[in-house]
Structure formats: structure tokens, C-alpha cells
Design an enzyme around this catalytic site. Structure first.
Site, PDB file in Angstrom:
ATOM      1  N   GLY A  56     -20.616 -10.146  19.575  1.00  0.00           N
ATOM      2  CA  GLY A  56     -19.708  -9.715  18.518  1.00  0.00           C
ATOM      3  C   GLY A  56     -19.988  -8.265  18.197  1.00  0.00           C
ATOM      4  N   GLN A  61     -20.062  -0.573  13.542  1.00  0.00           N
ATOM      5  CA  GLN A  61     -21.187  -0.440  14.473  1.00  0.00           C
ATOM      6  C   GLN A  61     -20.956   0.657  15.503  1.00  0.00           C
ATOM      7  OE1 GLN A  61     -21.564  -4.957  15.096  1.00  0.00           O
ATOM      8  NE2 GLN A  61     -23.612  -4.122  15.472  1.00  0.00           N
ATOM      9  N   CYS A 104     -28.940  -8.157  16.451  1.00  0.00           N
ATOM     10  CA  CYS A 104     -27.819  -7.271  16.159  1.00  0.00           C
ATOM     11  C   CYS A 104     -27.887  -6.074  17.092  1.00  0.00           C
ATOM     12  CB  CYS A 104     -27.884  -6.818  14.701  1.00  0.00           C
ATOM     13  SG  CYS A 104     -26.560  -5.721  14.200  1.00  0.00           S
ATOM     14  N   LEU A 105     -26.736  -5.661  17.606  1.00  0.00           N
ATOM     15  CA  LEU A 105     -26.701  -4.497  18.480  1.00  0.00           C
ATOM     16  C   LEU A 105     -27.116  -3.223  17.757  1.00  0.00           C
ATOM     17  CD1 LEU A 105     -23.407  -5.260  20.438  1.00  0.00           C
ATOM     18  CD2 LEU A 105     -25.771  -5.676  21.158  1.00  0.00           C
ATOM     19  N   HIS A 146     -21.852 -13.154  10.549  1.00  0.00           N
ATOM     20  CA  HIS A 146     -22.564 -11.909  10.833  1.00  0.00           C
ATOM     21  C   HIS A 146     -21.586 -10.726  10.861  1.00  0.00           C
ATOM     22  CE1 HIS A 146     -25.828  -9.647  13.108  1.00  0.00           C
ATOM     23  NE2 HIS A 146     -24.756  -8.948  13.455  1.00  0.00           N
ATOM     24  N   GLU A 147     -20.462 -10.885  11.572  1.00  0.00           N
ATOM     25  CA  GLU A 147     -19.506  -9.778  11.691  1.00  0.00           C
ATOM     26  C   GLU A 147     -18.807  -9.499  10.365  1.00  0.00           C
ATOM     27  OE1 GLU A 147     -19.948  -7.977  14.192  1.00  0.00           O
ATOM     28  OE2 GLU A 147     -21.025  -9.470  15.363  1.00  0.00           O
ATOM     29  N   HIS A 150     -21.094  -7.402   8.332  1.00  0.00           N
ATOM     30  CA  HIS A 150     -21.078  -5.990   8.738  1.00  0.00           C
ATOM     31  C   HIS A 150     -19.972  -5.232   8.013  1.00  0.00           C
ATOM     32  CE1 HIS A 150     -24.043  -5.033  11.732  1.00  0.00           C
ATOM     33  NE2 HIS A 150     -23.730  -6.086  12.479  1.00  0.00           N
TER      34      HIS A 150
END
Length: 184
Positions: A56, A61, A104-105, A146-147, A150
Site C-alpha cells: 500500500g 509518502q 511502512c515504506l 494503515h493507509e 497516513h
């Protein structure tokens, strides 16, 4: 019927925003313009997510403060879910709450036990403005929550508590990208 191209194949991989970047800690703005620029953003987000081997990715991000996220994520039954949501709202997060590993990226190479509900529903629109409703369970529910976090300016590290939080803060400080991004 013609097949839709695989998402991300014509996109540009963009630079990832890392923990400490102010764009990750601010609520994103509603998308009001639909058209080629939004389609390009979604395509670039897929390309970036795949290049970084994520499941995701939220627009902030990659430094874009707009309410958009993409996903290519399995649920706990290994059913693959692929898509995007513009102006998402987390309308349901319920069921059992599980403490599970989350990464997380924007915090590359790290993960920590994070509590999430095992069912989530997100509503929004797609890049054409058509309504979408996505329901997920298990790992996919974790991804949806999670997204959405963000886009509200929250990273999973903000949800980690106790000993796990202390260990994660220490790991962030030791990460080559993390110096100065965390207090405490």
C-alpha cells in the site's frame, strides 16, 4: 472487452518521503481535480509501491499532500486486492483487535507490533469520481487502516506503545535515514 493495463507499468517511481518529513505528519487535502494529473499520480504511486515492494502507498509518502492511496494487498486467505481510493474515509474498523507486525515504506527496514482491527471498510471514489466501497479482513484490513492513517498525518509508529515504542524509537535513531526524526 479490452484488458486494463497493469497498474504502475507506465508510471514513474517517485522519491519516498521518510519519517520526519513534515508531509507525513499533516492531514492531506481533499482531491477536487479529477483528470489526467490524478490518473498520472495514481499510476506513479503504483509504480513507486511496486518498486519498493510494498502492499500500500499513500500520496503523502511521495510528498503529495492529497487524499489518495493505492494498494495491492492479500487478505488472510491469500485473496489479492488491487486498487486505489481517492478521498477515502474509514467508515468501519471493528471486530477483534490484533497486535501484529506492521512496517511502512516510509520507515524502511523496520516493523513493530501494532494493534489493528481485523475488519475495515473504506469509502471514497476512484480517479474517475465513481463511488467505491472496499471491505477488508485480516492483513488487508490492516493495510486499509494503515493507509487511512497516513492521509490523516499518522504513521504506524505513532500507534506503537510501551516497550515496543521504545525499541522502535531506538531502531529509528540507528537507521541511516532516521537520525533526528524521533524524540524520546
Amino acid at each position: 472487452m479490452p484488458q486494463r493495463p497493469i497498474p504502475g507499468t507506465s508510471g514513474t517511481v517517485r522519491t519516498m518521503s521518510l519519517l520526519g518529513d513534515p508531509v507525513l505528519h499533516s492531514a492531506c487535502a481533499e482531491v477536487t481535480g479529477f483528470g489526467p494529473a490524478l490518473d498520472r499520480l495514481v499510476e506513479d504511486m503504483f509504480a513507486t509501491m511496486y518498486a519498493h515492494q510494498g502492499v500500500g502507498l499513500a500520496a503523502n509518502q511521495i510528498g503529495v499532500g492529497q487524499r489518495v492511496f493505492v494498494y495491492d494487498c492479500p487478505d488472510d486467505e491469500d485473496v489479492r486486492h488491487v486498487g486505489h481510493v481517492v478521498n477515502p474515509r474509514l467508515v468501519t474498523a471493528d471486530g477483534d483487535e490484533f497486535l501484529g507486525p506492521e512496517g511502512c515504506l516510509s520507515l524502511p527496514g523496520l516493523e513493530a507490533g501494532t494493534a489493528r482491527f481485523d475488519h475495515a471498510v473504506v469509502e471514497g471514489v476512484n480517479s474517475d469520481g465513481a463511488p467505491v466501497r472496499i471491505s477488508g479482513t485480516g492483513f488487508f484490513a490492516r493495510c486499509l487502516q494503515h493507509e487511512c492513517d497516513h492521509l490523516a498525518g499518522t504513521v504506524y509508529a505513532d500507534r506503537v506503545t510501551g516497550l515496543r515504542a521504545r525499541r522502535l524509537r531506538r531502531a529509528i535513531r540507528r537507521a541511516p535515514w532516521g537520525a533526528g526524526s524521533v524524540r524520546g
